[in-house]
Design an enzyme around this catalytic site. Structure first.
Site, PDB file in Angstrom:
ATOM      1  N   GLN A  19       0.823  -1.209   0.000  1.00  0.00           N
ATOM      2  CA  GLN A  19       0.000   0.000   0.000  1.00  0.00           C
ATOM      3  C   GLN A  19       0.862   1.266   0.000  1.00  0.00           C
ATOM      4  O   GLN A  19       0.513   2.266  -0.631  1.00  0.00           O
ATOM      5  CB  GLN A  19      -0.928  -0.008   1.219  1.00  0.00           C
ATOM      6  N   CYS A  43      -4.929 -18.503   6.689  1.00  0.00           N
ATOM      7  CA  CYS A  43      -6.220 -19.146   6.930  1.00  0.00           C
ATOM      8  C   CYS A  43      -6.448 -20.358   6.032  1.00  0.00           C
ATOM      9  O   CYS A  43      -7.336 -21.166   6.293  1.00  0.00           O
ATOM     10  CB  CYS A  43      -7.340 -18.134   6.732  1.00  0.00           C
ATOM     11  N   ALA A 274       3.209  -0.342  14.783  1.00  0.00           N
ATOM     12  CA  ALA A 274       3.013  -1.770  15.034  1.00  0.00           C
ATOM     13  C   ALA A 274       1.637  -2.180  14.529  1.00  0.00           C
ATOM     14  O   ALA A 274       0.639  -1.499  14.793  1.00  0.00           O
ATOM     15  CB  ALA A 274       3.151  -2.087  16.517  1.00  0.00           C
ATOM     16  N   LYS A 427     -40.225 -11.913   8.817  1.00  0.00           N
ATOM     17  CA  LYS A 427     -39.626 -11.321  10.017  1.00  0.00           C
ATOM     18  C   LYS A 427     -38.418 -12.187  10.358  1.00  0.00           C
ATOM     19  O   LYS A 427     -38.546 -13.268  10.922  1.00  0.00           O
ATOM     20  CB  LYS A 427     -40.621 -11.290  11.181  1.00  0.00           C
TER      21      LYS A 427
END
Length: 438
Positions: A19, A43, A274, A427
């Site tokens: 970035q 993951c 950090a 609902k």
């Protein structure tokens, strides 16, 4: 031309460097990564072991060569930052292949060293932990080379549960042990029964309140007195932040070894940030500190720090909600907000609903249990949890948005949830929570 040094090249570090380069084409950026691989999908690792992800290359996003070619960012793997001199603005780096040390100067330092897996400390050739792609490869190679069948999985957190499921789906025979009767601590204790039901359904052995006493080859002696034989052991007994490199600096650590940061992810030392598993911040919706070592937080922090370094100091972190989710066989467990053990700090009430995840007359319906805790002083939502075979993710994400905007539990009646018979109810459970709270 400013020089930016990044410690750690996985989710937080690699994303932050990337970035920064997007916003700043000129700065000299170098990343030091102590392990073999950079920018891999943490993951995905249990699913690589289970061969759900059939080719491990899909878990490796970038190599250092590819990263440099695309972004002109230097990544040095097997290079561990072992000390920081914040007064001279240098780091000491250990080349783990040659054992040589050298100093590197910086103008800005970004700390994203992550966390390491805890170990029970037994000397054993059959014991493994799972934290990175190297660990994954070692586990996979050991299974193949030793015709592994029986595996002992220690621990009952998210990683242990995912590993156990994937070992089972691979055709192995896992057994689960856990040192207490409190499993999956991010969920309410009484909402975890489906975990045990899924184990029973598949005749997967498990023992709670059990620990290892000794390991002798393949013979495991337990503190209960049982003696059993296993081909392999995988420890999933938590993690600890990699904060040893901080000890030489003036950077403050909390009592658990995390680095407290402000809303710009700045430490108490100028020019040092950090992010990721090593940083601790605060919740968004309540005034409590929070350490949330999950992927979203690392990526969000990376983006904010990149903006800061590029000169945009108007963007600040608003806090964590701790949204988390795990699949265990047929069930999904999801929660958001403060942890169960943090609720005692509030005067709260709880409301819950259990009904079909979608219209009862539509095929394949199954119960979904949704629970919401709210603060009695302002009726704002503190925590929500959901368990079911479908629809838990959707409801928790909706409640996450409600919490982000500090809506009250009563306002859940106003949520217009997408409805068609295969998906929900006129609902919805979200609405019913609001009605019941009134």
């Amino acid at each position: 031309m400013p020089k930016i040094v990044v410690v750690g090249a996985v989710a937080g570090g690699a994303t932050c460097a990337s970035q920064i380069r997007r916003l700043d084409k000129e700065s000299d950026i170098i990343i030091f990564e102590k392990d073999r691989d950079m920018s891999f999908a943490n993951c995905a690792l249990p699913y690589v072991i289970g061969e759900v992800v059939e080719d491990r290359k899909y878990a490796l996003v970038y190599t250092p060569e590819k990263f440099y070619d695309r972004k002109q960012i230097t990544v040095k793997t097997y290079h561990e930052v072992i000390a920081i001199n914040d007064e001279r603005q240098t780091v000491t780096v250990l080349n783990r292949k040659t054992n040589e040390q050298f100093e590197e100067s910086y103008d800005k330092l970004i700390l994203s060293p992550g966390a390491s897996a805890n170990s029970l400390g037994f000397e054993s050739d059959i014991t493994f932990t799972l934290r990175n792609l190297e660990d994954t490869d070692a586990i996979d190679q050991f299974i193949k080379a030793n015709q592994v069948d029986k595996v002992l999985v220690i621990g009952a957190g998210y990683v242990s549960l995912e590993v156990l499921e994937n070992l089972y789906e691979r055709g192995l025979h896992p057994t689960l042990i856990h040192r207490s009767d409190k499993i999956n601590k991010l969920m309410d204790a009484d909402m975890n029964q489906p975990i045990l039901d899924e184990l029973d359904k598949r005749e997967i052995p498990y023992r709670l309140n059990e620990e290892i006493d000794a390991i002798n080859g393949n013979e495991i002696t337990f503190k209960s007195g049982k003696v059993e034989h296993y081909d392999m052991i995988i420890e999933g007994v938590g993690t600890h932040p990699n904060s040893k490199l901080i000890e030489s600096s003036n950077i403050k650590l909390d009592r658990k070894g995390f680095i407290p940061v402000n809303d710009k992810f700045e430490t108490n030392v100028p020019n040092i940030y950090a992010i990721g598993d090593i940083a601790t911040s605060h919740y968004r919706h309540v005034d409590l500190p929070a350490s949330v070592p999950l992927a979203w937080g690392a990526h969000r922090a990376a983006s904010i720090v990149a903006e800061q370094i590029a000169g945009n100091d108007t963007i600040e972190f608003k806090g964590f909600l701790g949204n988390n989710i795990v699949k265990f066989f047929d069930y999904t467990f999801a929660s958001v907000g403060v942890k169960p053990n943090e609720l005692k700090q509030f005067d709260y009430k709880m409301v819950e609903v259990t009904q079909g995840a979608h219209a009862n007359y539509y095929p394949g319906n199954s119960p979904l249990h949704l629970r919401v805790y709210y603060d009695t002083s302002n009726r704002q939502i503190l925590r929500a949890a959901a368990v079911g075979k479908e629809g838990a993710d959707k409801r928790i994400d909706v409640l996450s948005m409600a919490m982000m905007n500090q809506l009250t539990v009563d306002e859940l009646t106003e949520f217009e949830v997408a409805y068609a018979p295969p998906y929900s109810h006129p609902k919805d459970l979200i609405n019913m929570i609001g009605y019941k709270a009134k």
